[in-house]
Design a protein around this motif. Structure first.
Motif, PDB file in Angstrom:
ATOM      1  N   GLN A  77     107.384  46.255  94.037  1.00  0.00           N
ATOM      2  CA  GLN A  77     106.881  46.558  94.405  1.00  0.00           C
ATOM      3  C   GLN A  77     105.758  45.604  93.933  1.00  0.00           C
ATOM      4  O   GLN A  77     105.460  44.922  94.289  1.00  0.00           O
ATOM      5  N   GLU A  78     106.094  45.830  92.364  1.00  0.00           N
ATOM      6  CA  GLU A  78     104.595  44.352  91.502  1.00  0.00           C
ATOM      7  C   GLU A  78     105.067  42.800  91.398  1.00  0.00           C
ATOM      8  O   GLU A  78     104.457  42.090  91.436  1.00  0.00           O
TER       9      GLU A  78
ATOM     10  N   ASP B 229     106.945  41.184  94.494  1.00  0.00           N
ATOM     11  CA  ASP B 229     107.044  40.851  95.859  1.00  0.00           C
ATOM     12  C   ASP B 229     106.109  40.476  96.346  1.00  0.00           C
ATOM     13  O   ASP B 229     105.327  40.642  96.591  1.00  0.00           O
ATOM     14  N   SER B 230     105.860  39.376  95.715  1.00  0.00           N
ATOM     15  CA  SER B 230     104.718  38.461  96.660  1.00  0.00           C
ATOM     16  C   SER B 230     105.132  38.461  97.616  1.00  0.00           C
ATOM     17  O   SER B 230     104.437  37.980  98.361  1.00  0.00           O
TER      18      SER B 230
ATOM     19  N   PHE C 155     104.149  41.626  99.434  1.00  0.00           N
ATOM     20  CA  PHE C 155     102.321  41.465  99.534  1.00  0.00           C
ATOM     21  C   PHE C 155     101.139  40.101  99.747  1.00  0.00           C
ATOM     22  O   PHE C 155     100.463  40.871 100.415  1.00  0.00           O
ATOM     23  N   TYR C 156     102.484  39.326 100.700  1.00  0.00           N
ATOM     24  CA  TYR C 156     101.343  38.207 101.573  1.00  0.00           C
ATOM     25  C   TYR C 156     100.979  38.398 102.231  1.00  0.00           C
ATOM     26  O   TYR C 156     100.039  38.934 103.107  1.00  0.00           O
TER      27      TYR C 156
ATOM     28  N   ALA D 208     101.999  42.101 103.479  1.00  0.00           N
ATOM     29  CA  ALA D 208     100.782  42.953 104.036  1.00  0.00           C
ATOM     30  C   ALA D 208      99.624  42.428 104.497  1.00  0.00           C
ATOM     31  O   ALA D 208      98.833  43.332 104.884  1.00  0.00           O
ATOM     32  N   GLY D 209      99.120  41.298 103.311  1.00  0.00           N
ATOM     33  CA  GLY D 209      97.750  41.361 103.638  1.00  0.00           C
ATOM     34  C   GLY D 209      97.186  40.357 104.844  1.00  0.00           C
ATOM     35  O   GLY D 209      95.919  40.538 104.608  1.00  0.00           O
TER      36      GLY D 209
ATOM     37  N   ARG E 256     105.571  49.618 104.635  1.00  0.00           N
ATOM     38  CA  ARG E 256     106.222  48.934 103.876  1.00  0.00           C
ATOM     39  C   ARG E 256     107.607  49.291 102.525  1.00  0.00           C
ATOM     40  O   ARG E 256     107.542  49.977 101.631  1.00  0.00           O
TER      41      ARG E 256
END
Length: 173
Positions: A23-24, A26-27, A30-31, A33-34, A46
């Motif tokens: 989770q930390e 996973d750029s 993360f991108y 999702a945002g 997710r």
């Protein structure tokens, strides 16, 4: 889902396929999702799964069967190495392949990475009324796929046509 020409929010799940991401770290996930939320859509779920056909397929199938998920975007596992198995896991679930997605993705990707785009097996399809887009795992590929292709097709205001306007008819027989 009423379509009056205005924006229609879509519920989208993000699946990261990787043996190494958390989770930390996973750029790409993360991108996405945002970006999904910034575009006015709903992040339905997710998850991160390893490069394993059964685990990828199980995660995709669970979301395909969930009436609250309209679309799935996966990132990772679309390359040519032995561990890259996302298309093998997901394509058998498709009722219909969206062939134009791969063509357009490669056209867009060519502008960024040139001939290296041939190493991607990005694909898309429809399964039980759920759109599925499989993107490579690199940040650039994910941004290109979302910003130059997917976000526009998941926007009911895109003309002359978009995927949102056909969503109510995907289950027709």
């Amino acid at each position: 889902m009423g379509l009056s020409g205005g924006f229609v929010p879509v519920s989208i799940a993000v699946l990261t396929v990787s043996d190494t991401r958390t989770q930390e770290s996973d750029s790409s996930g993360f991108y996405l999702a945002g970006a999904i939320e910034a575009a006015g859509h709903r992040l339905a779920a997710r998850a991160i799964v390893p490069d394993d056909v059964a685990k990828i397929r199980a995660a995709a199938r669970a979301w395909i069967d969930d009436p609250e998920v309209d679309a799935i975007i996966s990132t990772g596992g679309t390359g040519l190495t032995g561990r890259d198995v996302t298309p093998e896991a997901v394509a058998p679930l498709f009722d219909k392949v969206i062939e134009g997605f791969a063509i357009m993705f490669h056209s867009i990707s060519f502008q960024s990475v040139g001939l290296s785009t041939i190493q991607s097996r990005a694909c898309a399809g429809v399964a039980n009324g759920t759109f599925i887009f499989c993107l490579p795992g690199s940040g650039g590929a994910v941004r290109d796929g979302w910003e130059k292709l997917i976000v526009h097709q998941l926007d009911a205001r895109t003309r002359p046509c978009n995927l949102v306007e056909i969503m109510p008819r995907l289950g027709e027989r």
